[in-house]
Design a protein around this motif. Structure first.
Motif, short mmCIF file in Angstrom:
data_model
loop_
_atom_site.label_atom_id
_atom_site.label_comp_id
_atom_site.label_asym_id
_atom_site.label_seq_id
_atom_site.Cartn_x
_atom_site.Cartn_y
_atom_site.Cartn_z
N ASP A 1 6.93 15.40 24.11
CA ASP A 1 6.57 15.94 22.80
C ASP A 1 6.78 14.81 21.79
OD1 ASP A 1 6.88 17.19 20.20
OD2 ASP A 1 7.10 19.10 21.23
N THR A 2 5.73 14.43 21.07
CA THR A 2 5.78 13.24 20.22
C THR A 2 5.22 13.52 18.83
OG1 THR A 2 5.36 11.92 22.21
CG2 THR A 2 5.22 10.77 20.10
N THR A 3 5.90 12.99 17.82
CA THR A 3 5.41 13.05 16.44
C THR A 3 5.31 11.63 15.89
OG1 THR A 3 6.40 15.22 16.04
CG2 THR A 3 5.81 13.91 14.11
N TYR A 4 4.12 11.26 15.40
CA TYR A 4 3.90 9.95 14.82
C TYR A 4 3.98 10.02 13.30
CZ TYR A 4 2.21 8.22 19.32
OH TYR A 4 2.12 7.84 20.64
N PHE A 5 4.66 9.06 12.71
CA PHE A 5 4.70 8.89 11.27
C PHE A 5 3.80 7.73 10.88
CE2 PHE A 5 8.13 11.69 11.77
CZ PHE A 5 8.69 12.05 10.54
N ASP A 6 3.33 7.74 9.66
CA ASP A 6 2.55 6.63 9.11
C ASP A 6 2.79 6.62 7.61
OD1 ASP A 6 0.75 4.53 8.71
OD2 ASP A 6 -0.81 5.42 9.96
N THR A 7 2.31 5.59 6.94
CA THR A 7 2.40 5.59 5.48
C THR A 7 1.40 6.60 4.93
OG1 THR A 7 0.70 3.91 5.17
CG2 THR A 7 2.95 3.13 5.54
N GLN A 8 1.55 6.95 3.67
CA GLN A 8 0.64 7.90 3.06
C GLN A 8 -0.78 7.34 2.99
OE1 GLN A 8 2.28 10.19 -0.31
NE2 GLN A 8 4.21 9.10 0.02
N GLY A 9 -0.92 6.01 3.04
CA GLY A 9 -2.24 5.39 3.02
C GLY A 9 -2.78 5.06 4.41
N PHE A 10 -2.12 5.55 5.45
CA PHE A 10 -2.55 5.34 6.85
C PHE A 10 -2.59 3.86 7.22
CE2 PHE A 10 -4.46 9.34 5.47
CZ PHE A 10 -4.08 10.21 6.49
N ASP A 11 -1.62 3.09 6.74
CA ASP A 11 -1.65 1.64 6.98
C ASP A 11 -1.53 1.28 8.46
OD1 ASP A 11 -1.84 0.57 4.25
OD2 ASP A 11 0.10 1.54 3.96
N MET A 12 -0.73 2.00 9.21
CA MET A 12 -0.58 1.69 10.64
C MET A 12 -1.86 2.02 11.40
SD MET A 12 3.36 2.91 11.30
CE MET A 12 4.49 2.89 9.89
N PHE A 13 -2.48 3.12 11.05
CA PHE A 13 -3.77 3.49 11.64
C PHE A 13 -4.80 2.40 11.37
CE2 PHE A 13 -8.02 5.29 11.15
CZ PHE A 13 -8.17 6.05 12.30
N LYS A 14 -4.87 1.94 10.13
CA LYS A 14 -5.86 0.93 9.75
C LYS A 14 -5.58 -0.41 10.41
CE LYS A 14 -6.77 3.17 5.30
NZ LYS A 14 -6.55 3.11 3.82
N ASP A 15 -4.30 -0.78 10.51
CA ASP A 15 -3.95 -2.04 11.18
C ASP A 15 -4.39 -2.02 12.64
OD1 ASP A 15 -2.83 -3.10 8.91
OD2 ASP A 15 -0.74 -2.85 9.56
N HIS A 16 -4.21 -0.89 13.30
CA HIS A 16 -4.60 -0.79 14.70
C HIS A 16 -6.13 -0.86 14.83
CE1 HIS A 16 -3.84 0.62 18.92
NE2 HIS A 16 -5.14 0.83 18.82
N GLN A 17 -6.84 -0.16 13.96
CA GLN A 17 -8.29 -0.14 14.05
C GLN A 17 -8.87 -1.54 13.88
OE1 GLN A 17 -12.11 2.36 12.29
NE2 GLN A 17 -10.21 2.39 11.14
N HIS A 18 -8.24 -2.36 13.05
CA HIS A 18 -8.75 -3.72 12.81
C HIS A 18 -8.11 -4.76 13.74
CE1 HIS A 18 -10.00 -1.71 9.04
NE2 HIS A 18 -10.99 -2.58 9.09
N GLY A 19 -7.25 -4.30 14.66
CA GLY A 19 -6.67 -5.22 15.64
C GLY A 19 -5.72 -6.23 15.08
N HIS A 20 -5.03 -5.91 13.98
CA HIS A 20 -4.13 -6.86 13.35
C HIS A 20 -2.95 -7.20 14.26
CE1 HIS A 20 -5.58 -5.68 9.03
NE2 HIS A 20 -6.47 -6.36 9.73
N ALA A 21 -2.59 -8.48 14.30
CA ALA A 21 -1.40 -8.90 15.03
C ALA A 21 -0.16 -8.38 14.31
CB ALA A 21 -1.35 -10.42 15.10
N GLY A 22 0.87 -8.06 15.08
CA GLY A 22 2.09 -7.53 14.50
C GLY A 22 1.99 -6.08 14.08
N ARG A 23 0.93 -5.39 14.52
CA ARG A 23 0.79 -3.99 14.12
C ARG A 23 1.90 -3.14 14.74
NH1 ARG A 23 -3.54 -5.08 17.58
NH2 ARG A 23 -3.72 -3.78 19.46
N GLN A 24 2.25 -2.09 14.01
CA GLN A 24 3.40 -1.29 14.42
C GLN A 24 3.06 0.20 14.45
OE1 GLN A 24 6.37 -2.76 11.45
NE2 GLN A 24 7.49 -3.43 13.26
N LYS A 25 3.87 0.93 15.22
CA LYS A 25 3.83 2.39 15.22
C LYS A 25 5.26 2.90 15.22
CE LYS A 25 -0.53 3.20 17.71
NZ LYS A 25 -0.75 1.91 18.37
N ILE A 26 5.46 4.02 14.55
CA ILE A 26 6.77 4.68 14.58
C ILE A 26 6.56 6.11 15.06
CG2 ILE A 26 6.56 5.05 12.08
CD1 ILE A 26 9.57 5.49 12.01
#
Length: 249
Positions: A61-86
């Motif tokens: 059972d997992t719950t993902y957090f992100d910033t209110q602006g979806f910064d982690m989602f956007k970093d992943h979509q653009h393949g940014h190095a150093g991208r993170q998930k919590i």
């Protein structure tokens, strides 16, 4: 599938202590339940199956957090190095919960750091101290976005140099939009190993024509359940997932 799993020799959590792979390379594959059954038949001689209290297909059972602006989602979509998930992950079978931060560098290696927790309250001092050391985003800007649950089989090769996780019955719930998505017969396989050590499953996957295919549970779940998110760079992956789903219909 239950009968197939019983043909694997068991491995306990204690015996898996040398296969934590907190700094690793990950390769994901997407397939269907019939193909998974064929893979399990082929893999019996090369892998152990993790077993906890007699159970080999555990609920997560997992719950993902992100910033209110979806910064982690956007970093992943653009393949940014150093991208993170919590995320907060509960291992239902063992009644353990962890807060985890995953960081992927530009060499394709994933580092995971985690602490055991009892809840998802980010006002807690211990959690804030942990995140201040591991997360580059402002803790006060984090909100829960995606919830998912699935069943996971974990296989370990005989040399204990890799883990193979197999996720089935995946379901998403978007905590912002209220939308749900049941992934039905879809199977997510992830090969986790330290570097490029030999993996017996790779030849089996090739024989079954199961090819590497990225699948972030957070990003794919969010893209499927929130129409307001930009998903242009995920469109091909979303189309691929639809094709695989239709193979079982």
């Amino acid at each position: 599938m239950t009968e197939l799993l019983q043909n694997f020799p068991a491995i306990t959590l204690a015996e898996m202590s040398s296969v934590k792979l907190m700094n690793r390379t990950d390769t994901k594959f997407v397939t269907t339940l019939p193909q998974l059954c064929r893979l399990l038949e082929m893999a019996q001689g090369d892998y152990y199956a993790q077993e906890i209290d007699g159970e080999r297909n555990m609920l997560y059972d997992t719950t993902y957090f992100d910033t209110q602006g979806f910064d982690m989602f956007k970093d992943h979509q653009h393949g940014h190095a150093g991208r993170q998930k919590i995320r907060f992950r509960t291992y239902v079978s063992s009644n353990l919960q962890f807060m985890e931060v995953k960081t992927k560098n530009n060499h394709g290696r994933t580092k995971k750091k985690r602490i055991e927790v009892n809840d998802m309250d980010l006002a807690d001092t211990a959690k804030r101290e942990f995140l201040s050391r591991t997360l580059r985003f402002n803790v006060d800007d984090l909100v829960p976005h995606m919830h998912n649950f699935f069943h996971r089989i974990t296989l370990v090769n005989r040399l204990k140099t890799e883990r193979l996780t197999i996720d089935t019955e995946l379901q998403f719930h978007n905590m912002l939009t209220g939308h749900d998505r049941d992934m039905g017969p879809l199977v997510i396989i992830e090969l986790k190993r330290d570097g490029q050590v030999f993996s017996p499953v790779l030849s089996m996957l090739r024989e079954l024509h199961i090819k590497p295919h990225g699948f972030s549970k957070y990003c794919m779940g969010a893209a499927m359940t929130n129409e307001d998110l930009p998903v242009n760079l995920f469109k091909q992956k979303l189309r691929d997932i639809e094709k695989i789903e239709k193979m079982n219909n």
